[in-house]
Design a protein around this motif. Structure first.
Motif, short mmCIF file in Angstrom:
data_model
loop_
_atom_site.label_atom_id
_atom_site.label_comp_id
_atom_site.label_asym_id
_atom_site.label_seq_id
_atom_site.Cartn_x
_atom_site.Cartn_y
_atom_site.Cartn_z
N LEU A 403 9.17 0.32 -5.33
CA LEU A 403 8.12 -0.59 -6.06
C LEU A 403 6.91 -0.82 -5.45
CD1 LEU A 403 10.75 -3.49 -6.58
CD2 LEU A 403 9.70 -2.09 -8.37
N ASP A 404 6.97 -0.78 -4.02
CA ASP A 404 5.70 -0.56 -3.13
C ASP A 404 4.67 0.15 -3.53
OD1 ASP A 404 6.65 -2.87 -2.14
OD2 ASP A 404 7.40 -2.17 -0.28
N TRP A 405 5.38 1.60 -3.57
CA TRP A 405 4.70 2.74 -3.84
C TRP A 405 3.92 2.66 -5.30
CZ3 TRP A 405 4.62 6.35 -7.57
CH2 TRP A 405 3.58 7.26 -7.41
N LEU A 406 4.88 2.23 -6.25
CA LEU A 406 4.25 2.15 -7.48
C LEU A 406 2.90 1.10 -7.62
CD1 LEU A 406 4.08 2.99 -10.39
CD2 LEU A 406 5.93 1.40 -10.93
N GLN A 407 3.13 -0.05 -6.90
CA GLN A 407 2.13 -0.82 -6.99
C GLN A 407 0.87 -0.59 -6.51
OE1 GLN A 407 3.93 -4.98 -5.68
NE2 GLN A 407 2.77 -5.71 -7.17
N HIS A 408 0.97 0.25 -5.28
CA HIS A 408 -0.15 0.75 -4.59
C HIS A 408 -0.83 1.93 -5.43
CE1 HIS A 408 -2.73 2.09 -1.21
NE2 HIS A 408 -2.35 3.45 -1.37
#
Length: 570
Positions: A403-408
């Protein structure tokens, strides 16, 4: 977690009259169907003519997968979230067809704590609009075949003497009006009509699902009852022996068809699980029709609410493209912002890597490979000049690292913002941050633009949609489609926008091609004139306008318990 129908059954809905009152609908503008739903009279727009419109938000998605992306969940969740942050909001969504309810896709009321309630009433019959469309459509088919029968058995002069009507000289090989039914029924795709000595000239025909009826499109695109009557009159049902169009007005059936649909013109008011209003109206599919709810519902909601959240079917190459190029042309109301729904599972499934059996497991390689599909859809929405917010629909199996990677990753795209939505599990509070970001996006300057000039040729519009809308290299037309294109242009219909009917499972026409298809040609097999609705449908690839039931359909799960309550409808 409880099932959708269990959550719906345990909810404590407000009286629909109270929901209407809070929205600003007067009692005489409402016709109740019990305590849970009511018809809204579009005549209230006359009372509100001087009132300023609210903001319009369109919800779309990445390329669909069998796992479900949660577009309706996000639509309802966002509506609830906007109310949670103090905004007067209303949702506008389509009425579910019983085809997918009993087939594969299931209901269309949202889910979890972001759904319209009672969900069983929404998913089964509602207030009968789809049945009205089916009946009016099939009346035209019966009238056309009856007219052909009587004109064939009599001379033109004798027909006129007995009927007091002018003979239409219908060409039995050019009957364009098929029949419809609101179920998935593959055995009716191609039928022969008129068998038997006394049943009329034998000719080929078939059934479409009611959602594909031009009457459904007319219901969605009409501004009022008078407009709907005019559009029904313009329906082209057949050609005569000189290749001239025969309309519903010519046949004398347009008035009766409108009479059947006179109540269907009124949207149905229901409520979300936290008591926010939702207008449900019309139900065209986005793969075989234009995939958006009605202009009338939008107009009512925009006069009564500060924020209106509506939904376009399937991915941004489908319902959103048709929303912009068909619905906006008719409504003259462009969206103020778009929400693009995505899930980790959807991106992995669109990566083209491995199988879906381990789709819930963390897999950064697949996620990164599938991200190109999301980026394509972001850019596709942005080309219309609409600010786009990415909504990551959260599933319990999602890993925080992914999720963190996708948001970034989204921060490096053309998107206005990206938020995680947990409305399915948490309701309004789970969409709070998404609501704040979307509200901010609506404050951006609107630079809306259409994809193509509607006044160009049919082939020019096809090429633009194929190349700029899908990334194809070219368009190929069958001999039949070429002949139909030439006929429609000769009849003066080349100015109409196009509605591409194709698979929703790929940006291309081929459902097996994932990610971002490239180096392909869009094969157009057939063109269908929708003169009343105001567009031409182009069938691409192997798309069909009548779905079929799969080997394990949803109806196997649906029943009633000993108390008469519906169960298994999720």
């Amino acid at each position: 977690m409880l099932s959708d129908i269990e959550i719906s059954n345990q909810a404590s809905p407000q009286l629909i009259s109270d929901i209407a009152n809070k929205l600003g609908i007067l009692s005489h503008e409402l016709t109740s169907f019990g305590d849970a739903k009511a018809k809204v009279d579009p005549a209230l727009l006359k009372r509100l003519v001087a009132k300023q419109q609210g903001k319009l938000i369109i919800v779309t998605a990445v390329t669909p997968t069998p796992h479900g992306e949660g577009k309706t969940v996000t639509t309802i969740g966002l509506t609830q979230g906007l109310a949670h942050i103090g905004k007067k909001s209303c949702a506008c969504i389509r009425q579910p067809s019983m085809g997918p309810v009993f087939g594969v896709k299931g209901g269309a009321a949202g889910g979890g704590y972001a759904q319209v309630i009672p969900m069983q009433e929404m998913n089964l019959h509602l207030t009968g609009d789809i049945h009205a469309v089916s009946s009016a459509h099939n009346l035209a088919a019966a009238a056309l075949d009856a007219r052909l029968f009587h004109e064939t058995r009599l001379s033109a002069a004798e027909f006129t003497r007995q009927s007091e009507q002018t003979a239409l000289n219908i060409d039995p090989q050019q009957l364009l009006w098929r029949r419809v039914i609101d179920h998935n029924e593959r055995s009716l795709r191609h039928i022969t009509v008129g068998l038997g000595a006394i049943n009329g000239p034998v000719h080929d025909s078939g059934f479409d699902i009611t959602a594909a009826s031009e009457l459904m499109a007319i219901l969605a695109l009409s501004h009022d009852l008078t407009d709907m009557r005019k559009r029904i009159g313009r329906l082209v049902l057949a050609l005569d022996t000189s290749a001239n169009p025969i309309t519903a007005e010519d046949l004398g059936v347009a008035g009766a068809m409108t009479a059947i649909m006179v109540e269907a013109i009124k949207p149905t008011l229901m409520q979300t699980i936290n008591g926010q209003p939702c207008l449900i109206h019309a139900g065209p599919f986005a793969n075989i029709a234009h995939g958006n709810s009605s202009i009338i519902a939008d107009k009512i909601a925009l006069k009564l609410a500060d924020f209106v959240v509506t939904e376009a079917g399937f991915g941004s190459d489908m319902g959103f493209e048709k929303f912009c190029n068909i619905k906006v042309r008719e409504s003259d109301k462009a969206p103020d912002a778009a929400v693009l729904v995505v899930t980790l599972k959807a991106l992995k499934a669109n990566s083209g890597i491995a199988s879906d059996l381990d789709i819930n497991k963390p897999d950064m390689d697949r996620l990164q490979a599938g991200f190109s599909n999301l980026n394509w859809h972001i850019n596709n929405v942005a080309k219309y000049g609409v600010p786009v917010v990415v909504a990551i629909n959260h599933f319990p199996t999602d890993s925080q690292a992914e999720l963190d990677w996708l948001q970034h990753a989204v921060t490096k795209t053309a998107a206005f913002g990206c938020e995680i939505s947990q409305s399915f599990a948490q309701g309004a509070s789970g969409a709070e941050q998404l609501a704040k970001t979307v509200a901010a996006a609506t404050e951006q300057t609107s630079n809306f633009k259409f994809l193509y000039d509607v006044n160009t040729t049919i082939i020019s519009k096809l090429l633009t949609i194929a190349e700029s809308g899908y990334g194809a290299n070219n368009v190929t037309l069958t001999a039949q489609a070429t002949q139909q294109m030439q006929r429609f242009e000769a009849l003066g219909f080349s100015h109409l926008p196009l509605c591409i009917a194709k698979t929703p499972m790929s940006i291309s026409h081929d459902p097996s091609i994932k990610g971002i298809p490239g180096d392909f040609e869009l094969p157009v097999t057939e063109l269908r004139l929708n003169a009343g609705a105001g567009f031409i449908t182009a069938l691409a690839g192997k798309v069909m306008t009548m779905p079929g039931l799969n080997i394990k359909p949803n109806y196997l799960n649906i029943d009633i318990d000993d108390a008469g309550h519906i169960i298994g409808l999720d």
